[in-house]
Motif scaffolding. Structure first.
Motif, short mmCIF file in Angstrom:
data_model
loop_
_atom_site.label_atom_id
_atom_site.label_comp_id
_atom_site.label_asym_id
_atom_site.label_seq_id
_atom_site.Cartn_x
_atom_site.Cartn_y
_atom_site.Cartn_z
N GLN A 60 0.82 -1.21 0.00
CA GLN A 60 0.00 0.00 0.00
C GLN A 60 0.86 1.26 0.00
O GLN A 60 0.60 2.19 -0.76
CB GLN A 60 -0.93 -0.02 1.20
CG GLN A 60 -1.92 1.11 1.22
CD GLN A 60 -2.90 0.99 2.37
OE1 GLN A 60 -2.78 0.12 3.21
NE2 GLN A 60 -3.85 1.89 2.42
N ARG A 61 1.88 1.30 0.84
CA ARG A 61 2.75 2.48 0.90
C ARG A 61 3.53 2.67 -0.41
O ARG A 61 3.73 3.79 -0.87
CB ARG A 61 3.72 2.38 2.08
CG ARG A 61 3.04 2.32 3.43
CD ARG A 61 2.28 3.55 3.73
NE ARG A 61 3.21 4.59 4.09
CZ ARG A 61 2.86 5.83 4.38
NH1 ARG A 61 1.60 6.17 4.35
NH2 ARG A 61 3.75 6.71 4.71
N ARG A 62 3.98 1.56 -0.99
CA ARG A 62 4.74 1.64 -2.23
C ARG A 62 3.87 2.17 -3.36
O ARG A 62 4.29 3.01 -4.16
CB ARG A 62 5.29 0.26 -2.58
CG ARG A 62 6.22 0.24 -3.72
CD ARG A 62 7.51 0.91 -3.34
NE ARG A 62 8.45 0.74 -4.44
CZ ARG A 62 9.46 1.54 -4.64
NH1 ARG A 62 9.71 2.51 -3.81
NH2 ARG A 62 10.25 1.34 -5.64
N GLU A 74 1.19 4.04 -3.05
CA GLU A 74 0.91 5.46 -2.79
C GLU A 74 2.09 6.33 -3.18
O GLU A 74 1.92 7.41 -3.74
CB GLU A 74 0.58 5.67 -1.32
CG GLU A 74 -0.79 5.20 -0.91
CD GLU A 74 -1.03 5.35 0.58
OE1 GLU A 74 -0.15 5.88 1.30
OE2 GLU A 74 -2.10 4.92 1.03
N SER A 75 3.30 5.87 -2.88
CA SER A 75 4.48 6.68 -3.21
C SER A 75 4.69 6.80 -4.71
O SER A 75 5.28 7.77 -5.18
CB SER A 75 5.73 6.09 -2.55
OG SER A 75 6.09 4.87 -3.15
N LEU A 76 4.22 5.79 -5.46
CA LEU A 76 4.34 5.85 -6.93
C LEU A 76 3.12 6.46 -7.59
O LEU A 76 3.08 6.61 -8.81
CB LEU A 76 4.57 4.43 -7.47
CG LEU A 76 5.86 3.76 -7.06
CD1 LEU A 76 5.88 2.31 -7.50
CD2 LEU A 76 7.05 4.51 -7.63
N GLY A 77 2.10 6.80 -6.81
CA GLY A 77 0.89 7.40 -7.35
C GLY A 77 -0.03 6.39 -8.01
O GLY A 77 -0.84 6.75 -8.88
N CYS A 78 0.06 5.15 -7.62
CA CYS A 78 -0.79 4.09 -8.20
C CYS A 78 -1.98 3.84 -7.29
O CYS A 78 -1.97 4.16 -6.12
CB CYS A 78 0.01 2.79 -8.36
SG CYS A 78 1.46 2.97 -9.39
N GLU A 79 -2.99 3.22 -7.87
CA GLU A 79 -4.22 2.93 -7.14
C GLU A 79 -4.54 1.45 -7.30
O GLU A 79 -4.48 0.91 -8.40
CB GLU A 79 -5.35 3.78 -7.71
CG GLU A 79 -6.60 3.77 -6.90
CD GLU A 79 -7.62 4.72 -7.51
OE1 GLU A 79 -8.81 4.43 -7.38
OE2 GLU A 79 -7.22 5.74 -8.12
N CYS A 118 1.44 -0.07 -12.78
CA CYS A 118 2.16 0.78 -11.84
C CYS A 118 3.63 0.70 -12.24
O CYS A 118 4.27 -0.34 -12.09
CB CYS A 118 1.95 0.28 -10.41
SG CYS A 118 2.58 1.40 -9.16
N ASP A 150 -4.02 0.21 -15.94
CA ASP A 150 -2.94 1.15 -16.26
C ASP A 150 -1.57 0.66 -15.82
O ASP A 150 -0.55 1.15 -16.30
CB ASP A 150 -3.21 2.50 -15.60
CG ASP A 150 -4.55 3.09 -16.03
OD1 ASP A 150 -4.98 2.81 -17.16
OD2 ASP A 150 -5.16 3.80 -15.21
#
Length: 100
Positions: free
Chosen positions: A30-32, A34-39, A49, A47
């Protein structure tokens, strides 16, 4: 401390660590993301990541899919933690000069 007591501490600590591993994987994924802007969910499958030109969506989804294991492993970890606390308290009581 006896050898069997040390082995028991080791086994309980190993159980506690193993039970928390799925939680760590889910948190990391989850943190990774979020840091890459992925959902997570459909957007990540559609799309991807991307990190340095490599799509890591499958790795993140695989780590995040361990969330179901948390339902099983957390109660085991809770019992291991309670056992460790009881064992440690018994050792402290045995070592106290008055023994009470």
């Amino acid at each position: 401390m006896s050898q069997t007591r040390k082995i028991l501490y080791g086994i309980l600590l190993l159980c506690l660590g193993a039970s928390l591993w799925p939680v760590a994987l889910v948190f990391w994924a989850q943190r990774r993301a979020e840091s890459l802007g992925c959902e997570f969910g459909r957007p990540m499958q559609r799309d991807g990541c991307w990190l340095d030109g490599v799509n890591i969506a499958s790795e993140l989804n695989a780590a995040y899919s361990k969330a179901g294991l948390v339902v099983v492993t957390l109660p085991i970890g809770f019992l291991a933690a309670l056992s460790l606390i009881a064992l440690f308290a018994a050792d402290l009581k045995r070592r106290s000069p008055t023994g009470t």
